[in-house]
Design a protein around this motif. Structure first.
Motif, mmCIF file in Angstrom:
data_model
loop_
_atom_site.group_PDB
_atom_site.id
_atom_site.type_symbol
_atom_site.label_atom_id
_atom_site.label_comp_id
_atom_site.label_asym_id
_atom_site.label_seq_id
_atom_site.Cartn_x
_atom_site.Cartn_y
_atom_site.Cartn_z
ATOM 1 N N PHE A 1 0.936 -1.150 0.027
ATOM 2 C CA PHE A 1 0.035 0.056 0.129
ATOM 3 C C PHE A 1 0.838 1.233 0.322
ATOM 4 O O PHE A 1 1.996 1.211 0.548
ATOM 5 N N MET A 2 0.330 2.415 -0.539
ATOM 6 C CA MET A 2 0.953 3.636 -0.391
ATOM 7 C C MET A 2 -0.153 4.563 -0.114
ATOM 8 O O MET A 2 -1.358 4.530 -0.425
ATOM 9 N N SER A 3 0.461 5.884 0.334
ATOM 10 C CA SER A 3 -0.484 6.731 0.852
ATOM 11 C C SER A 3 0.117 8.027 0.256
ATOM 12 O O SER A 3 1.215 8.214 0.314
ATOM 13 N N ILE A 4 -0.782 8.790 -0.428
ATOM 14 C CA ILE A 4 -0.371 10.004 -0.874
ATOM 15 C C ILE A 4 -1.350 11.057 -0.523
ATOM 16 O O ILE A 4 -2.687 10.832 -0.297
ATOM 17 N N SER A 5 -1.023 12.255 -0.289
ATOM 18 C CA SER A 5 -1.676 13.477 -0.176
ATOM 19 C C SER A 5 -1.735 14.435 -1.328
ATOM 20 O O SER A 5 -0.569 14.501 -1.496
ATOM 21 N N SER A 6 -2.859 14.739 -1.686
ATOM 22 C CA SER A 6 -2.701 15.754 -2.808
ATOM 23 C C SER A 6 -3.491 16.989 -2.597
ATOM 24 O O SER A 6 -4.630 16.793 -2.027
ATOM 25 N N ARG B 1 -3.115 29.100 -6.310
ATOM 26 C CA ARG B 1 -2.274 29.512 -7.780
ATOM 27 C C ARG B 1 -1.248 28.305 -7.946
ATOM 28 O O ARG B 1 -0.423 27.901 -6.805
ATOM 29 N N GLY B 2 -1.170 27.846 -9.093
ATOM 30 C CA GLY B 2 -0.415 26.900 -9.099
ATOM 31 C C GLY B 2 -0.931 25.453 -9.313
ATOM 32 O O GLY B 2 -2.098 25.021 -9.173
ATOM 33 N N PRO B 3 -0.030 24.441 -9.483
ATOM 34 C CA PRO B 3 -0.410 23.071 -9.815
ATOM 35 C C PRO B 3 -0.862 22.209 -8.569
ATOM 36 O O PRO B 3 -0.522 22.919 -7.536
ATOM 37 N N LYS B 4 -1.328 21.149 -8.786
ATOM 38 C CA LYS B 4 -1.998 20.243 -7.915
ATOM 39 C C LYS B 4 -0.523 19.601 -7.011
ATOM 40 O O LYS B 4 0.282 19.176 -7.916
ATOM 41 N N GLU B 5 -0.382 19.711 -5.653
ATOM 42 C CA GLU B 5 0.791 19.298 -5.126
ATOM 43 C C GLU B 5 0.544 17.857 -4.657
ATOM 44 O O GLU B 5 -0.567 17.562 -4.077
ATOM 45 N N VAL B 6 1.311 17.049 -4.773
ATOM 46 C CA VAL B 6 1.227 15.607 -4.578
ATOM 47 C C VAL B 6 2.563 15.218 -3.805
ATOM 48 O O VAL B 6 3.566 15.448 -3.924
ATOM 49 N N ARG B 7 2.176 14.486 -2.564
ATOM 50 C CA ARG B 7 3.362 14.012 -1.554
ATOM 51 C C ARG B 7 3.027 12.665 -1.209
ATOM 52 O O ARG B 7 1.938 12.320 -0.965
ATOM 53 N N ILE B 8 4.264 11.955 -1.065
ATOM 54 C CA ILE B 8 3.931 10.329 -0.709
ATOM 55 C C ILE B 8 4.023 10.498 0.915
ATOM 56 O O ILE B 8 4.996 10.832 1.493
ATOM 57 N N THR B 9 2.894 10.047 1.615
ATOM 58 C CA THR B 9 3.016 10.105 2.948
ATOM 59 C C THR B 9 3.040 8.527 3.246
ATOM 60 O O THR B 9 3.620 8.704 4.855
ATOM 61 N N LYS B 10 3.100 7.742 2.795
ATOM 62 C CA LYS B 10 3.546 6.311 3.050
ATOM 63 C C LYS B 10 3.948 5.595 2.196
ATOM 64 O O LYS B 10 3.202 5.629 1.033
ATOM 65 N N ILE C 1 -10.971 6.319 -7.511
ATOM 66 C CA ILE C 1 -11.334 7.108 -8.606
ATOM 67 C C ILE C 1 -10.291 7.608 -9.452
ATOM 68 O O ILE C 1 -9.460 8.572 -8.505
ATOM 69 N N VAL C 2 -10.492 8.070 -10.712
ATOM 70 C CA VAL C 2 -9.336 8.559 -11.297
ATOM 71 C C VAL C 2 -10.272 9.799 -12.024
ATOM 72 O O VAL C 2 -11.220 9.535 -12.598
ATOM 73 N N ASP C 3 -9.679 10.935 -11.773
ATOM 74 C CA ASP C 3 -10.556 12.404 -12.070
ATOM 75 C C ASP C 3 -9.599 13.005 -13.081
ATOM 76 O O ASP C 3 -9.632 12.606 -14.217
ATOM 77 N N THR C 4 -8.842 14.065 -12.574
ATOM 78 C CA THR C 4 -7.949 14.580 -13.521
ATOM 79 C C THR C 4 -6.883 13.786 -13.936
ATOM 80 O O THR C 4 -6.158 13.782 -14.967
ATOM 81 N N GLY C 5 -6.512 12.808 -12.927
ATOM 82 C CA GLY C 5 -5.319 11.923 -13.143
ATOM 83 C C GLY C 5 -4.136 12.388 -12.851
ATOM 84 O O GLY C 5 -3.005 11.660 -12.812
ATOM 85 N N LEU C 6 -3.957 13.551 -12.232
ATOM 86 C CA LEU C 6 -2.777 14.432 -11.673
ATOM 87 C C LEU C 6 -2.081 13.394 -10.621
ATOM 88 O O LEU C 6 -0.901 13.472 -10.508
ATOM 89 N N THR C 7 -2.846 12.956 -9.790
ATOM 90 C CA THR C 7 -2.285 12.259 -8.677
ATOM 91 C C THR C 7 -1.685 11.038 -8.889
ATOM 92 O O THR C 7 -0.488 10.672 -8.651
ATOM 93 N N LEU C 8 -2.222 10.270 -9.663
ATOM 94 C CA LEU C 8 -1.502 8.976 -10.147
ATOM 95 C C LEU C 8 -0.462 9.340 -11.249
ATOM 96 O O LEU C 8 0.388 8.579 -11.061
ATOM 97 N N ASN C 9 -0.787 10.256 -12.013
ATOM 98 C CA ASN C 9 0.404 10.748 -13.129
ATOM 99 C C ASN C 9 1.593 11.024 -12.153
ATOM 100 O O ASN C 9 2.695 10.332 -12.568
ATOM 101 N N TYR C 10 1.494 11.631 -11.144
ATOM 102 C CA TYR C 10 2.837 11.770 -10.218
ATOM 103 C C TYR C 10 3.427 10.669 -9.776
ATOM 104 O O TYR C 10 4.520 10.331 -9.667
#
Ligand code: IMP
Ligand code: MG
Length: 186
Positions: free
Chosen positions: A75-80, A85-94, A111-120
Motif C-alpha cells: 500500500f501507498m498513501s499520498i496526499s494531494s 495558484r499553481g499546480p496540484k501538489e502531491v506528496r507520498i505520506t506512506k 477514482i481517477v479524476d484529473t489523473g494528476l495524482t496517479l500521474n505523479y
C-alpha cells in the motif's frame, strides 16, 4: 436510502446521501469480473498489487480476494491538494515496503479524476524500474482528465456528481458505506 452520521461532534456534520449510484450487489459483481480479467492477464507472472490509501483500500482488499494468482500486496498513501495558484501538489505520506524492481505493478485506485495524482505517483514509481505499471480503478471520471494514465481496468464510469462510500470519502466520512452514493456538497 439515506444515512446520516451525527456521532462525531468534532468533525463537520456529514450530509445525508442523495442516492445510491452503485449498489453493494453491483459492486460485488463487478469486482469479481475485474478479478477474473486480471487473473487471466497476469497468469504465470509475478504481480504486485499496490492499493492507494485510503480511498482504495476496501476495493483493493475485495479485489485481491478474488484473484487466482500469487500476487503480493502493498500500500501507498499520498496526499494531494490544489494550491490556490499553481499546480496540484502531491506528496507520498506512506511509501511501499518492498522493492518493485522488475515487478509487474497494478496500482489500485478508488477514482481517477484529473489523473494528476496517479500521474505523479507513476512518475515516481517508474524511477524504481518496475517491469510494467498499469492501473485498476473502481471509478473513472474521464471528462475531467488532464493527464494520460495507463488505466487498464475500470469498474464503473462516474458522472460529475461527488461520490462517497465503499472507501470513497467526503472529509473522511462515508468510507464505511457498503454501496456508492452521491452527496450534494455544501
Ligand atoms: P485526481 O488527481 O484528480 O485524479 O484525483 C483523484 C482523487 O481525488 C481520488 O483518489 C479521490 O481521492 C479524489 N476524488 C475525486 N473525485 C472524487 C469523488 O467523487 N468522491 C471522493 N473522492 C474523489
Ligand atoms: Mg484517493
Amino acid at each position: 436510502m439515506t444515512r446520516s452520521l451525527t456521532a462525531e461532534p468534532a468533525k463537520s456534520v456529514p450530509l445525508p446521501v442523495r442516492e445510491v449510484v452503485f449498489s453493494e450487489e453491483a459492486i460485488s459483481l463487478r469486482v469479481r469480473q475485474l478479478a477474473r480479467e486480471i487473473t487471466r492477464d497476469y497468469q504465470g507472472e509475478e504481480l504486485t498489487v499496490v492499493g492507494i490509501l485510503k480511498g482504495a483500500q476496501i476495493f483493493c482488499c475485495d479485489l485481491v480476494r478474488h484473484l487466482q494468482l500469487s500476487a503480493s500486496l502493498d500500500f501507498m498513501s499520498i496526499s494531494s491538494y490544489k494550491q490556490a495558484r499553481g499546480p496540484k501538489e502531491v506528496r507520498i505520506t506512506k511509501d511501499l515496503e518492498g522493492s518493485i524492481e522488475g515487478k509487474h505493478l497494478l496500482l489500485v485506485e478508488d477514482i481517477v479524476d484529473t489523473g494528476l495524482t496517479l500521474n505523479y505517483l507513476i512518475d515516481v514509481l517508474a524511477t524504481r524500474k518496475p517491469r510494467s505499471v498499469f492501473v485498476c480503478s473502481l471509478l473513472d471520471r474521464p471528462s475531467l482528465r488532464l493527464a494520460e494514465i495507463p488505466l487498464k481496468y475500470v469498474g464503473f464510469d462516474a458522472g460529475q456528481e461527488f461520490l462517497v462510500g465503499y472507501g470513497l470519502d467526503y472529509r473522511d466520512h462515508y468510507r464505511d458505506l457498503p454501496y456508492i452514493a452521491s452527496v450534494d456538497l455544501p
